[in-house]
Scaffold this motif. Sequence first.
Motif, mmCIF file in Angstrom:
data_model
loop_
_atom_site.group_PDB
_atom_site.id
_atom_site.type_symbol
_atom_site.label_atom_id
_atom_site.label_comp_id
_atom_site.label_asym_id
_atom_site.label_seq_id
_atom_site.Cartn_x
_atom_site.Cartn_y
_atom_site.Cartn_z
ATOM 1 N N GLN A 95 -20.522 -90.627 40.589
ATOM 2 C CA GLN A 95 -19.199 -91.211 40.288
ATOM 3 C C GLN A 95 -18.579 -91.003 39.094
ATOM 4 O O GLN A 95 -17.539 -90.982 39.564
ATOM 5 C CB GLN A 95 -19.605 -92.246 40.678
ATOM 6 C CG GLN A 95 -19.229 -92.888 42.075
ATOM 7 C CD GLN A 95 -19.993 -94.537 42.388
ATOM 8 O OE1 GLN A 95 -19.768 -95.127 41.546
ATOM 9 N NE2 GLN A 95 -20.221 -95.052 43.578
ATOM 10 N N VAL A 141 -11.034 -95.333 32.212
ATOM 11 C CA VAL A 141 -11.807 -94.382 31.037
ATOM 12 C C VAL A 141 -10.756 -94.214 30.293
ATOM 13 O O VAL A 141 -11.106 -93.050 29.217
ATOM 14 C CB VAL A 141 -12.125 -93.165 32.088
ATOM 15 C CG1 VAL A 141 -14.012 -93.741 32.646
ATOM 16 C CG2 VAL A 141 -12.197 -91.981 33.236
ATOM 17 N N THR A 171 -10.763 -94.296 37.444
ATOM 18 C CA THR A 171 -10.645 -93.040 36.992
ATOM 19 C C THR A 171 -9.466 -93.721 36.260
ATOM 20 O O THR A 171 -9.708 -93.377 34.798
ATOM 21 C CB THR A 171 -9.208 -92.294 37.821
ATOM 22 O OG1 THR A 171 -10.025 -92.140 39.438
ATOM 23 C CG2 THR A 171 -9.107 -91.413 37.144
ATOM 24 N N VAL A 182 -15.075 -89.578 38.979
ATOM 25 C CA VAL A 182 -13.905 -89.953 37.779
ATOM 26 C C VAL A 182 -13.230 -89.322 36.673
ATOM 27 O O VAL A 182 -12.294 -88.703 36.174
ATOM 28 C CB VAL A 182 -14.712 -90.929 36.977
ATOM 29 C CG1 VAL A 182 -14.006 -91.204 36.265
ATOM 30 C CG2 VAL A 182 -14.651 -92.939 38.105
ATOM 31 N N ALA A 200 -11.072 -86.334 38.134
ATOM 32 C CA ALA A 200 -10.113 -87.234 38.077
ATOM 33 C C ALA A 200 -8.787 -86.710 37.001
ATOM 34 O O ALA A 200 -7.905 -86.711 36.512
ATOM 35 C CB ALA A 200 -10.073 -88.674 39.227
ATOM 36 N N ALA A 201 -9.866 -88.281 36.570
ATOM 37 C CA ALA A 201 -8.718 -88.137 35.549
ATOM 38 C C ALA A 201 -8.263 -87.114 34.088
ATOM 39 O O ALA A 201 -7.857 -87.288 33.946
ATOM 40 C CB ALA A 201 -9.718 -89.179 33.930
ATOM 41 N N ILE A 236 -12.068 -89.029 27.146
ATOM 42 C CA ILE A 236 -12.388 -89.359 28.283
ATOM 43 C C ILE A 236 -13.914 -89.491 29.040
ATOM 44 O O ILE A 236 -14.352 -89.963 29.943
ATOM 45 C CB ILE A 236 -11.592 -88.511 29.728
ATOM 46 C CG1 ILE A 236 -10.549 -89.334 29.449
ATOM 47 C CG2 ILE A 236 -12.368 -88.797 31.465
ATOM 48 C CD1 ILE A 236 -9.386 -88.068 30.367
#
Lengths: 329, 291
Positions: A11, B132, B129, A15, A18-19, A300
């Motif tokens: 996961q 973060v 998402t 994330v 995607a970020a 990130i």
Amino acid sequence: MFTYTIKRLLQSLIVVWAAVTLMFALFFVIPGDPISLKSGEKALPQEILDNIERKYGLDKPTYVQYFRFWGNLFRGDLGYSYKNDKSVNTILQDGLSTSARLLFWGALFQLIIALAVGLTSAIKRGSLGDRIGTVFSVGIQGIPVFVSGLLAQYLFGVLPFQLHWDWLNFFKPWPTTWHAGIIPGDSWKGVVLPALVVAVVDAAFIARMLRSSLLEVLRADYIRTAFAKGLSARRVWFHHALRNALIPVVTVYGTSLIAIFGVAVQTEKVFSLPGMGSTIADSALSQDAPVVLGLAIVVISFGAVVNLIVDLSYALIDPRIKIDSKAVH
Amino acid sequence: MSEIEQIPQSLSYWQDVRKRFFGNKISIVGLVMLVFLILAGIIGPFISGWKYDDLGPDILVGPGSNGHWLGTDDLGRDIFTRVTFGIRLSLTVALVVTAISVFVGVALGGIAGYFGGWVDTIISRFIDTWQVIPFVLIGFAIITVFGSSFWVIVAALVFTGWYSTTRLFRASVMQVKSLDYVEAARATGATTKRIILRHIGPNAIPPIIVVLAFSVAGAILSESVYAFLGVGFREPTPSLGVMISSSRNYLTDKPFVFFIPGSILVLLTLSIVLIGDGLRDALDPKLRGVK
């Protein structure tokens, strides 16, 4: 626990992907313009413009740029600054050590202050200290970091200087040498103010959270049982109450570790520290997209790792979660 | 006679909320502070006799000299005018941002919370998402790409604030949804529309009011941070963050240039935080009747 860890790890990777893609899209779909950054107002011959575009790969379609970006990223290459052609890796390394030290001391101070204030105000509930703590922690929420930074500089720098109280003057330069990477080799005073400024905002919030969480736990039957069994107050407090009260606090601590980046940017700016935060702010101002993107990836990923650790530590603190995840899979 | 007086008056939920909110000294202090600042923001720029970007010959004069009630900054501009204008700007931005964030939060959070399933999964993963990415970074990215006009700054602040309202409203709806009386309404054949508008909505509103207050405070803070870092409003716009940023060089000799906008900014956010705190306690049904 193992499946849970793997699932959360996957996961987190998604994330981060995607970020980072989101950030990439922001910067390269409407590209920052490296050409005007280099030439300023001067008009350059078309040939040179084309060369610059080719150098940064901006002549290729966006999706090619995107795949190339990930390819380079996997090789550990974050590209080059539009402004001064330094590699983003170098820029990053320069800033990272300062920021990491600042964050280390900030997070440490934060934890100590939060635990000390939270515990004492819960144990001595209603005392003068508790009430001062409550007023203080509500008050600090209204003070932006850059204001408290400047205020700290005034109170512990300008004022002691004008009054010749040198012992109180904590407004000293950031240390130049470090032992074992994190212990200041000279001018330890230079670390205290910035780290405290980083620490204090969320420390107040976490302390309040810990206080109310402890007070709620203390009403539980098993606490009364523990006291009735004749266990020492210390053992009940630390072994029975604190452990259970920590569950909501860990979440808050995790989010505050992510938010600490925003705090660090302001602190670095206020104290003129050459950290990642100042670099990212300056690069954003000059529209130096590769540098902002490169630093963003680090920040990130850090956030995702913190989230992951928070989730996994739930399972360690709260055995029920472990069992739940087993039941599901 | 005295017996009648002793019977406790029965209050509706909202009457009780009002009573408890106004019975809380700290939230009253916040309210008075905020009203005072709002009035200063509305009236101040008209009565000072200066414009916020009037350059004058009196540079860095102290409060009270030459008709400058709060002194002047490094370009000889009247600080009182600029600060009161700054209050106006901060509040306008914060209210617009909060209105949009709450609208987005109620819509997305409500949909995710009520319908659940794959809709919820998509919205929740998107929030994960977004979470973060630190807020400063989002602002940096948006303002780097689109410049720093009023609406870009508003957009950047909405992008940093939308997910917390969404997450909160989602959680709130999910909690209310599984309550017995909603089940009962469904069992008696109420339509989805009726359940959302009449049963879930009103009970999910109290947390929204609290978020509203904290969101306004948060937007004021974020706006000032952007301005301070140079990616928000810029000179000569009298944003409090801009004023504090340009006061840094005078901290040693003319500290009032920092302390005036600094304390106004702190009082502004603090008053709203205090009101929010009071509202949270007053709106919490679990605290009804607790002194």
